[in-house]
Design a protein around this motif. Structure first.
Motif, PDB file in Angstrom:
ATOM      1  N   SER A   1       0.975  -1.033  -0.148  1.00  0.00           N
ATOM      2  CA  SER A   1      -0.055   0.003   0.095  1.00  0.00           C
ATOM      3  C   SER A   1       0.825   1.350  -0.017  1.00  0.00           C
ATOM      4  O   SER A   1       0.572   2.184  -0.887  1.00  0.00           O
ATOM      5  N   LYS A   2       1.904   1.236   0.615  1.00  0.00           N
ATOM      6  CA  LYS A   2       2.692   2.540   0.864  1.00  0.00           C
ATOM      7  C   LYS A   2       3.504   2.701  -0.402  1.00  0.00           C
ATOM      8  O   LYS A   2       3.865   3.566  -0.973  1.00  0.00           O
ATOM      9  N   PHE A   3       3.829   1.435  -0.918  1.00  0.00           N
ATOM     10  CA  PHE A   3       4.800   1.489  -1.926  1.00  0.00           C
ATOM     11  C   PHE A   3       3.901   2.058  -3.303  1.00  0.00           C
ATOM     12  O   PHE A   3       4.334   2.846  -4.170  1.00  0.00           O
ATOM     13  N   ILE A   4       2.588   1.572  -3.509  1.00  0.00           N
ATOM     14  CA  ILE A   4       1.915   2.169  -4.826  1.00  0.00           C
ATOM     15  C   ILE A   4       1.691   3.550  -4.488  1.00  0.00           C
ATOM     16  O   ILE A   4       1.264   4.119  -5.461  1.00  0.00           O
ATOM     17  N   ILE A   5       1.291   4.014  -3.336  1.00  0.00           N
ATOM     18  CA  ILE A   5       1.049   5.503  -2.973  1.00  0.00           C
ATOM     19  C   ILE A   5       2.176   6.269  -3.365  1.00  0.00           C
ATOM     20  O   ILE A   5       2.215   7.224  -3.979  1.00  0.00           O
ATOM     21  N   TYR A   6       3.495   5.637  -2.989  1.00  0.00           N
ATOM     22  CA  TYR A   6       4.682   6.297  -3.330  1.00  0.00           C
ATOM     23  C   TYR A   6       4.894   6.406  -4.873  1.00  0.00           C
ATOM     24  O   TYR A   6       5.303   7.390  -5.384  1.00  0.00           O
ATOM     25  N   ARG A   7       4.440   5.517  -5.535  1.00  0.00           N
ATOM     26  CA  ARG A   7       4.498   5.317  -6.920  1.00  0.00           C
ATOM     27  C   ARG A   7       3.172   6.091  -7.781  1.00  0.00           C
ATOM     28  O   ARG A   7       3.202   6.186  -8.969  1.00  0.00           O
TER      29      ARG A   7
ATOM     30  N   ASN B   1      17.658   9.022  -7.366  1.00  0.00           N
ATOM     31  CA  ASN B   1      19.321   9.376  -7.763  1.00  0.00           C
ATOM     32  C   ASN B   1      19.972   9.481  -6.571  1.00  0.00           C
ATOM     33  O   ASN B   1      21.388   9.715  -6.678  1.00  0.00           O
ATOM     34  N   LEU B   2      19.245   9.444  -5.177  1.00  0.00           N
ATOM     35  CA  LEU B   2      20.107   9.373  -4.161  1.00  0.00           C
ATOM     36  C   LEU B   2      21.145   8.393  -4.049  1.00  0.00           C
ATOM     37  O   LEU B   2      20.980   7.174  -4.696  1.00  0.00           O
ATOM     38  N   LYS B   3      22.315   8.460  -3.353  1.00  0.00           N
ATOM     39  CA  LYS B   3      23.172   7.206  -3.072  1.00  0.00           C
ATOM     40  C   LYS B   3      22.236   6.057  -2.589  1.00  0.00           C
ATOM     41  O   LYS B   3      21.130   6.416  -1.436  1.00  0.00           O
ATOM     42  N   PRO B   4      22.344   4.900  -2.568  1.00  0.00           N
ATOM     43  CA  PRO B   4      21.623   3.935  -2.269  1.00  0.00           C
ATOM     44  C   PRO B   4      21.135   3.803  -0.581  1.00  0.00           C
ATOM     45  O   PRO B   4      20.074   3.637  -0.261  1.00  0.00           O
ATOM     46  N   GLU B   5      22.332   4.183  -0.006  1.00  0.00           N
ATOM     47  CA  GLU B   5      22.236   4.014   1.581  1.00  0.00           C
ATOM     48  C   GLU B   5      21.324   5.417   2.069  1.00  0.00           C
ATOM     49  O   GLU B   5      20.588   5.166   3.129  1.00  0.00           O
ATOM     50  N   TRP B   6      21.575   6.510   1.404  1.00  0.00           N
ATOM     51  CA  TRP B   6      20.482   7.623   1.613  1.00  0.00           C
ATOM     52  C   TRP B   6      19.142   7.475   1.146  1.00  0.00           C
ATOM     53  O   TRP B   6      18.337   7.533   2.040  1.00  0.00           O
ATOM     54  N   ARG B   7      18.915   6.941  -0.028  1.00  0.00           N
ATOM     55  CA  ARG B   7      17.764   6.637  -0.536  1.00  0.00           C
ATOM     56  C   ARG B   7      16.931   5.522   0.249  1.00  0.00           C
ATOM     57  O   ARG B   7      15.697   5.689   0.718  1.00  0.00           O
ATOM     58  N   ASP B   8      17.456   4.677   0.871  1.00  0.00           N
ATOM     59  CA  ASP B   8      17.020   3.569   1.900  1.00  0.00           C
ATOM     60  C   ASP B   8      16.479   4.209   2.898  1.00  0.00           C
ATOM     61  O   ASP B   8      15.519   3.874   3.291  1.00  0.00           O
TER      62      ASP B   8
ATOM     63  N   VAL C   1      10.922   8.577   5.687  1.00  0.00           N
ATOM     64  CA  VAL C   1      10.098   9.463   5.263  1.00  0.00           C
ATOM     65  C   VAL C   1       8.999   8.962   4.631  1.00  0.00           C
ATOM     66  O   VAL C   1       7.542   9.282   5.107  1.00  0.00           O
ATOM     67  N   VAL C   2       9.061   8.212   3.403  1.00  0.00           N
ATOM     68  CA  VAL C   2       7.974   7.823   2.579  1.00  0.00           C
ATOM     69  C   VAL C   2       7.269   6.888   3.405  1.00  0.00           C
ATOM     70  O   VAL C   2       5.895   6.922   3.334  1.00  0.00           O
ATOM     71  N   CYS C   3       7.712   5.813   3.989  1.00  0.00           N
ATOM     72  CA  CYS C   3       6.909   4.557   4.666  1.00  0.00           C
ATOM     73  C   CYS C   3       6.456   4.949   5.972  1.00  0.00           C
ATOM     74  O   CYS C   3       5.836   4.227   6.483  1.00  0.00           O
ATOM     75  N   GLY C   4       7.145   5.878   6.540  1.00  0.00           N
ATOM     76  CA  GLY C   4       6.803   6.535   7.803  1.00  0.00           C
ATOM     77  C   GLY C   4       7.164   5.677   9.096  1.00  0.00           C
ATOM     78  O   GLY C   4       6.521   5.438  10.208  1.00  0.00           O
ATOM     79  N   ARG C   5       8.166   4.668   8.918  1.00  0.00           N
ATOM     80  CA  ARG C   5       8.653   3.635   9.935  1.00  0.00           C
ATOM     81  C   ARG C   5       9.091   4.358  11.046  1.00  0.00           C
ATOM     82  O   ARG C   5      10.013   5.506  10.805  1.00  0.00           O
ATOM     83  N   SER C   6       9.436   3.993  12.291  1.00  0.00           N
ATOM     84  CA  SER C   6      10.128   4.480  13.437  1.00  0.00           C
ATOM     85  C   SER C   6      11.460   4.282  13.214  1.00  0.00           C
ATOM     86  O   SER C   6      12.012   3.498  12.304  1.00  0.00           O
ATOM     87  N   THR C   7      12.236   4.965  13.879  1.00  0.00           N
ATOM     88  CA  THR C   7      13.896   4.633  13.827  1.00  0.00           C
ATOM     89  C   THR C   7      14.364   3.324  14.063  1.00  0.00           C
ATOM     90  O   THR C   7      15.133   2.859  13.599  1.00  0.00           O
ATOM     91  N   GLU C   8      13.704   2.959  15.281  1.00  0.00           N
ATOM     92  CA  GLU C   8      14.150   1.540  15.636  1.00  0.00           C
ATOM     93  C   GLU C   8      13.548   0.629  14.577  1.00  0.00           C
ATOM     94  O   GLU C   8      14.436  -0.261  14.198  1.00  0.00           O
ATOM     95  N   GLU C   9      12.531   0.710  13.784  1.00  0.00           N
ATOM     96  CA  GLU C   9      12.220  -0.111  12.535  1.00  0.00           C
ATOM     97  C   GLU C   9      13.270  -0.157  11.523  1.00  0.00           C
ATOM     98  O   GLU C   9      13.738  -0.904  11.103  1.00  0.00           O
ATOM     99  N   VAL C  10      13.561   1.084  11.383  1.00  0.00           N
ATOM    100  CA  VAL C  10      14.445   1.430  10.241  1.00  0.00           C
ATOM    101  C   VAL C  10      15.538   0.806  10.583  1.00  0.00           C
ATOM    102  O   VAL C  10      16.409   0.012   9.655  1.00  0.00           O
ATOM    103  N   CYS C  11      16.386   1.211  11.605  1.00  0.00           N
ATOM    104  CA  CYS C  11      17.579   0.635  11.977  1.00  0.00           C
ATOM    105  C   CYS C  11      17.605  -0.929  11.726  1.00  0.00           C
ATOM    106  O   CYS C  11      18.619  -1.503  11.392  1.00  0.00           O
TER     107      CYS C  11
END
Length: 174
Positions: free
Chosen positions: A22-28, A123-130, A136-146
């Motif tokens: 759902s988040k992916f297609i909204i982003y798309r 076009n961001l560096k892959p580690e920045w883009r991820d 930001v886009v998926c809205g995950r918490s810092t713990e989840e992203v880490c």
């Protein structure tokens, strides 16, 4: 395969991937109020064409491919059209006036800005883009992203800060 077993596999697939798709297609570019319908069509397409017992990695690849295709299909077929009633001439006149005031131009400008931002993120560096996509886009918490990216909170914050600086410089945020 038994019908109950198939039903359980499909339900498990849905519960595992529904939020992320759902988040992916909204982003798309799929409108949020249409996202659930598109997600349902993604799972239906998967169910009709693929084996439910495939390995998770294969399921993910297939679902993302279907999601990309469905988002493109949505973008091509979705039209912002007002249905005008013959019985209400004043309503028709207001609707026509809306298109003459520049609202169409504003929509085009907005769409172009969204496209430009997506391209810059892509076009961001892959580690920045991820980090940008997950946080930001998926809205995950810092713990989840880490946890998902396998990085420390300090590394996350550093990458997020650098990515934001890059985005501001490239897009000229006001």
């Amino acid at each position: 395969m038994q019908r109950d077993e198939e039903h359980q596999l499909l339900l498990s697939l849905y519960e595992t991937y529904q939020k992320d798709l759902s988040k992916f297609i909204i982003y798309r570019g799929v409108a949020a109020n249409d996202a659930e319908d598109v997600v349902q069509s993604i799972f239906y397409a998967y169910y009709r064409n693929y084996d439910l017992t495939l390995p998770e990695e294969e399921k993910t690849k297939i679902l993302l491919t279907i999601a990309k295709t469905k988002a493109i299909d949505y973008y091509r077929t979705k039209k912002d059209v007002d249905v005008l009633s013959i019985d209400n001439i004043y309503g028709e006149m207001e609707a026509m006036a809306k298109y003459q005031t520049g609202d169409g131009l504003q929509k085009i400008i907005h769409d172009e800005q969204c496209y430009e931002i997506r391209e810059i993120i892509h076009n961001l560096k892959p580690e920045w883009r991820d980090v940008i996509i997950e946080y930001v886009v998926c809205g995950r918490s810092t713990e989840e992203v880490c946890e998902k990216l396998g990085i420390s909170e300090n590394v996350l914050r550093t990458r997020l800060c650098r990515a934001k600086q890059y985005l501001r410089a490239k897009y000229h945020f006001k």
